[in-house]
Design an enzyme around this catalytic site. Structure first.
Site, PDB file in Angstrom:
ATOM      1  N   ILE A   1      -1.827  83.967  -1.984  1.00 61.02           N
ATOM      2  CA  ILE A   1      -2.130  84.662  -0.735  1.00 61.02           C
ATOM      3  C   ILE A   1      -2.980  83.809   0.199  1.00 61.02           C
ATOM      4  O   ILE A   1      -2.870  83.932   1.423  1.00 61.02           O
ATOM      5  CB  ILE A   1      -2.827  86.005  -1.011  1.00 61.02           C
ATOM      6  CG1 ILE A   1      -4.160  85.785  -1.734  1.00 61.02           C
ATOM      7  CG2 ILE A   1      -1.923  86.926  -1.815  1.00 61.02           C
ATOM      8  CD1 ILE A   1      -4.986  87.047  -1.884  1.00 61.02           C
TER       9      ILE A   1
ATOM     10  N   CYS B   1       3.904  87.614 -11.230  1.00 61.80           N
ATOM     11  CA  CYS B   1       3.078  86.560 -10.624  1.00 61.80           C
ATOM     12  C   CYS B   1       1.725  86.611 -11.318  1.00 61.80           C
ATOM     13  O   CYS B   1       1.665  86.543 -12.545  1.00 61.80           O
ATOM     14  CB  CYS B   1       2.978  86.740  -9.114  1.00 61.80           C
ATOM     15  SG  CYS B   1       2.523  88.396  -8.554  1.00 61.80           S
TER      16      CYS B   1
ATOM     17  N   GLY C   1       1.067  90.930 -10.083  1.00 61.26           N
ATOM     18  CA  GLY C   1       2.324  91.661 -10.001  1.00 61.26           C
ATOM     19  C   GLY C   1       2.457  92.584  -8.822  1.00 61.26           C
ATOM     20  O   GLY C   1       3.244  93.540  -8.882  1.00 61.26           O
TER      21      GLY C   1
ATOM     22  N   ARG D   1      -4.481  93.732   2.031  1.00 59.52           N
ATOM     23  CA  ARG D   1      -3.678  92.681   2.655  1.00 59.52           C
ATOM     24  C   ARG D   1      -3.564  92.864   4.166  1.00 59.52           C
ATOM     25  O   ARG D   1      -3.473  91.881   4.906  1.00 59.52           O
ATOM     26  CB  ARG D   1      -2.279  92.661   2.034  1.00 59.52           C
ATOM     27  CG  ARG D   1      -2.262  92.368   0.545  1.00 59.52           C
ATOM     28  CD  ARG D   1      -2.735  90.964   0.222  1.00 59.52           C
ATOM     29  NE  ARG D   1      -2.685  90.705  -1.202  1.00 59.52           N
ATOM     30  CZ  ARG D   1      -3.742  90.738  -2.016  1.00 59.52           C
ATOM     31  NH1 ARG D   1      -4.945  91.013  -1.516  1.00 59.52           N
ATOM     32  NH2 ARG D   1      -3.617  90.484  -3.300  1.00 59.52           N
TER      33      ARG D   1
END
Length: 657
Positions: A279, A341, A344, A387
């Site tokens: 990210i 990842c 997840g 996010r």
């Protein structure tokens, strides 16, 4: 309202960042919006322009140094709008600046716009909007539950994994002790569960988080869980395990007690690293992209170098590559795939949802795309609050993960325009409301938080609004027959297939307009055609009421000419603008030949000087004859008292006094 120091400021200038133009107007600050209203003096023929900016759309506010024209205020929005105001008084500018800093950073969910937004719907209409998407019905559409997959209630109270939904689908052979043991060996308790079932090959797409393996740890329950996923698919002897991280990142996580699956401990798995960055890299890449596209008077070479160095399209390609690998493994090899990842909920959501989009035409419809987002993003706990920076939290948690997914879908619509029912404006509208916090769908980080906030009872659903405006997002190129013939999409990831999404990142830059949109043009033509048909129908009904029968022609329309007919038929030649004579001597010569053929019947041949003449005469004689006839025909006109007359001789203009 207590945070608003100055609700109204007059004589504010709005500057365009790509030109020297400016607009004068008044700035209003309300509890939910920042509003700029253009002064009527700027445009006297129509109403002044209004710009409404939600406080939750504002990402940053910057107050620049005082200049001779006023105090500049630059506002950057999460939907990539950038506005540059110049306020005359420095004190007014400071009041607006201070108020916006507090309003754009709410400290609780109750301060978000969704809890005060009222579209004038009663409680029943609001509930119907939330019931529009039914994930239980979606899994039934896939063919689940079935003889190999079942619905488990192990997470009914969010006790096993608080970031997962209540209803989860696992293999029949996976008992509750295996599920609980596997969850304890996975980061954040996110154990392997079903997200998509490819019924044709009985292959499953599952998702989870990274194992807490470290350098040597293992878990028998987790190994049994992957064995159960493998046995649920009789068409393949192995399961692909896709780690969407770069291998170096996964190795680094081993030092923290995490890592990835050891193929020596897990039987019948094939491990595959994909290489999508984390990210933090994505956030930096987007910042660099916005700097490049926001720079004024950038040369072409600098622009292309900047676009390449930011790496944004390279990251988009990596996500699409991962989705293609997932699609081929399921549809071609018939193998089940487990995707994870780190935790997840970011890269895993991107790959699983994009892979499902490539495999299933239903997700390429307007309703199906809503279901896909609800299933793989909202239900499985993508952290929208963190996010998308909904509350005043950690800025390092902000990242454009969902924006990347929407752009990947747009790249696919560019390659397959007939395969998608929706246009790019549908994607842009979703992106707009993900950040607006106007609807409750994307609030919070997981399903448990949303239930605690009672979003179904206190807010409205975005999906109901989008379905009511469905006709505005329809793709005129969409062909259901194409989707039936090509149920699985096979996109190309060659570099020239990836484009810069101008309508996403320059949507609000009006100085770059007008632009010609093919989709909008076709939709407008279709709308005008429907209106014309409605008008014709209304007129026919009116004639019928008056007792008049509409006149219709029974003769079918003449078919268009064939290619041979078009080539043999010469278009009529216009008369010369000079004295009404034919275009040139060749035209006169051709007319004489046709007359001689009708009267005498003699055949015309081509002379050695490539000019058409009557047999027995030369090209020179023909030209003299043509000029003589031209001279005699207009003898009376030449006799008029004119100061000068223009005539033609061998194609050359000559002045005659």
């Amino acid at each position: 309202m207590e945070h608003i120091r100055t609700p109204k400021v007059e004589q504010v200038r709005l500057l365009d960042r790509f030109s020297n133009k400016s607009t004068n107007g008044t700035l209003y600050l309300t509890a939910t919006h920042l509003i700029f209203v253009e002064s009527s003096s700027n445009n006297s023929t129509s109403a002044g322009q209004e710009i409404w900016i939600l406080h939750h759309h504002i990402a940053s506010v910057e107050k620049l140094s005082l200049t001779t024209t006023g105090c500049p205020l630059v506002i950057q929005c999460r939907n990539f709008r950038l506005v540059h105001f110049v306020v005359q008084r420095e004190r007014d500018c400071h009041d607006i600046y201070s108020s916006l800093l507090r309003l754009l950073r709410p400290v609780s969910y109750e301060e978000l716009y969704a809890f005060s937004y009222n579209p004038k719907q009663n409680d029943q209409q609001r509930e119907e909007g939330w019931q529009l998407i039914d994930l239980g019905a979606e899994f039934e559409r896939m063919g689940v539950p079935c003889d190999q997959w079942q619905l488990t209630d192990v997470n009914r109270d969010f006790k096993v994994c608080e970031t997962y939904p209540r209803d989860l689908y696992v293999p029949i052979t996976a008992s509750k002790p295996i599920i609980v043991g596997s969850s304890k060996f996975r980061s954040k308790g996110r154990f392997p569960v079903l997200t998509y079932f490819y019924q044709e090959k009985k292959a499953a797409v599952c998702r989870c988080s990274q194992p807490l393996s470290g350098f040597s740890a293992r878990c028998l329950e987790d190994e049994s869980m992957l064995q159960a996923i493998s046995k649920a698919n009789h068409n393949s002897r192995f399961v692909y395990v896709m780690d969407t991280r770069p291998k170096l990142n996964a190795l680094a996580n081993r030092a923290a007690g995490k890592g990835y699956e050891n193929e020596d401990n897990y039987s019948n798995i094939r491990f595959q690293f994909v290489g999508i960055e984390n990210i933090h890299v994505m956030r930096t890449s987007l910042q660099k992209l916005l700097e490049v596209i926001g720079t004024r008077s950038l040369s072409m070479s600098d622009y292309l170098v900047g676009l390449e160095s930011c790496g944004w399209l390279r990251h988009i390609k990596a996500i699409v590559d991962a989705a293609i690998f997932l699609t081929k493994a399921v549809t071609v090899e018939g193998a089940s795939v487990l995707v994870h990842c780190s935790d997840g909920w970011d890269r895993t959501a991107q790959v699983c949802s994009l892979g499902s989009l490539l495999m299933d035409p239903y997700y390429r419809t307007i309703k199906g795309f809503m279901v896909l987002i609800e299933k793989d993003w909202i239900s499985f706990g993508h952290k929208f609050a963190d996010r998308c920076d909904q509350l005043d939290g950690d800025p390092k948690e902000v990242s454009p993960i969902f924006t990347q997914f929407l752009e990947c879908v747009w790249q696919l619509t560019e390659q397959f325009p007939q395969a998608f029912e929706f246009s790019e404006w549908f994607l842009l509208q979703i992106h707009e409301h993900v950040h607006s916090c106007q609807y409750g769908n994307f609030l919070g980080n997981n399903q448990r938080q949303r239930e605690e906030l009672q979003l179904r009872e206190r807010t409205h659903s975005l999906w109901a609004y989008l379905m009511s405006e469905k006709q505005n997002y329809h793709n005129p190129f969409y062909s259901p027959a194409y989707s039936e013939a090509h149920p699985v999409l096979e996109p190309s990831t060659l570099p020239y297939n990836f484009k810069f999404w101008r309508n996403m990142y320059h949507q609000f830059d009006r100085s770059m307009h007008p632009r010609q949109s093919i989709l909008k043009t076709i939709l407008t033509l279709r709308e005008n055609s429907c209106k014309a048909e409605s008008t014709v129908q209304a007129l026919e009904n009116k004639l019928h009421q008056l007792g008049v029968t509409p006149v219709t022609t029974s003769d079918p329309p003449a078919p268009p000419p064939t290619r041979d007919q078009r080539s043999n038929t010469l278009p009529p030649r216009p008369d010369s603008l000079i004295l009404g004579a034919p275009i040139n001597h060749k035209e006169v010569q051709r007319q004489e030949e046709e007359d001689n053929q009708e009267e005498v019947g003699e055949e015309a041949t081509e002379s050695t000087d490539t000019e058409r003449t009557v047999e027995g005469s030369s090209g020179t004689e023909s030209r003299k004859q043509s000029y003589g006839e031209l001279k005699g025909t207009y003898n009376s006109e030449l006799a008029k008292e004119e100061p000068a007359v223009v005539s033609l001789e061998f194609g050359v203009a000559r002045m005659t006094c």
